[in-house]
Design a protein around this motif. Sequence first.
Motif, short mmCIF file in Angstrom:
data_model
loop_
_atom_site.label_atom_id
_atom_site.label_comp_id
_atom_site.label_asym_id
_atom_site.label_seq_id
_atom_site.Cartn_x
_atom_site.Cartn_y
_atom_site.Cartn_z
N LEU A 142 -10.14 -5.60 -3.03
CA LEU A 142 -10.93 -4.38 -3.15
C LEU A 142 -10.45 -3.23 -2.51
N ASN A 143 -10.36 -2.41 -2.73
CA ASN A 143 -10.20 -0.96 -2.08
C ASN A 143 -11.35 -0.15 -2.55
N ILE A 144 -12.03 0.26 -1.37
CA ILE A 144 -13.32 0.92 -1.50
C ILE A 144 -13.39 2.30 -0.66
N GLY A 145 -14.14 3.26 -1.38
CA GLY A 145 -14.26 4.44 -0.91
C GLY A 145 -15.87 5.01 -1.01
N PHE A 192 -11.73 3.54 3.25
CA PHE A 192 -11.38 2.45 4.36
C PHE A 192 -9.87 2.30 4.54
N LYS A 193 -9.58 2.21 5.68
CA LYS A 193 -8.22 1.77 6.20
C LYS A 193 -7.62 0.75 5.51
N THR A 234 -5.76 10.82 6.49
CA THR A 234 -5.63 9.94 5.19
C THR A 234 -6.98 9.24 5.00
N HIS A 235 -8.10 9.53 5.58
CA HIS A 235 -9.72 9.11 5.45
C HIS A 235 -10.42 9.77 4.42
N GLU A 236 -9.85 11.08 4.29
CA GLU A 236 -10.78 11.97 3.55
C GLU A 236 -10.03 12.76 2.55
N ARG A 278 0.87 -1.06 -0.03
CA ARG A 278 -0.01 0.07 0.01
C ARG A 278 0.93 1.15 0.00
N PRO A 279 0.40 2.33 -0.85
CA PRO A 279 1.42 3.40 -0.81
C PRO A 279 1.28 4.05 0.65
N SER A 280 2.18 4.93 0.96
CA SER A 280 2.39 5.66 2.02
C SER A 280 1.38 6.68 2.15
N ALA A 281 0.97 7.04 3.34
CA ALA A 281 0.12 8.01 3.52
C ALA A 281 0.46 9.40 3.17
N PRO A 282 -0.17 10.40 3.02
CA PRO A 282 0.35 11.72 2.78
C PRO A 282 0.97 12.30 4.10
#
Length: 173
Positions: free
Chosen positions: A93-96, A73-74, A34-36, A25-29
């Motif tokens: 799946l990555n879901i938003g 989702f985390k 990171t959730h929005e 998984r790419p690193s968070a900004p």
Amino acid sequence: MKAILFPAILGVSAFGGVMVADIVRPSAPASGDTHEVKADAHAKPKKDSHGKAEKGGHGGEASYAGETEFLKFKRQFVVPVLKDDTVHALVLLNIGLEVSAKERDHLFRMEPRFRDAFIRELLALSDTGYLDGDLTSPDTYEVLRETLIRAAHEIAKDGIKDVLILDLSRQDR
């Protein structure tokens, strides 16, 4: 022996998929949650050919950039695909969620309920053999989205504008 072997293989496969997904998984900004991802608050609503504000495609409600936020989702969703009582593949799946800005905090706190509803629907699709087919087909993609939207609306009727499939992959054995 088969009764113990099958759940053990299923558990190891699911755990391995989650671990690999967490590693790649790419690193968070560096700044922000990171959730929005907030929409541009200064963006103007789109206009139709008559100069009127365009209506959103869901429920006829106006969809302005400042009123929409996205929740991701985390963790990704890992769905086993079984064939002859063995794990044949894993679907990842990555879901938003596209949500109204005023409902964002409330919906974010409901993440465990959304995860439960989504995984229940995804397992049902897998159990019926639906995930055995071509995941890149537009028909398959639409059925997946519609199923997830229906599940999201069962959890929260207000505030959910859309379910977004951000990543979709399948790992065959």
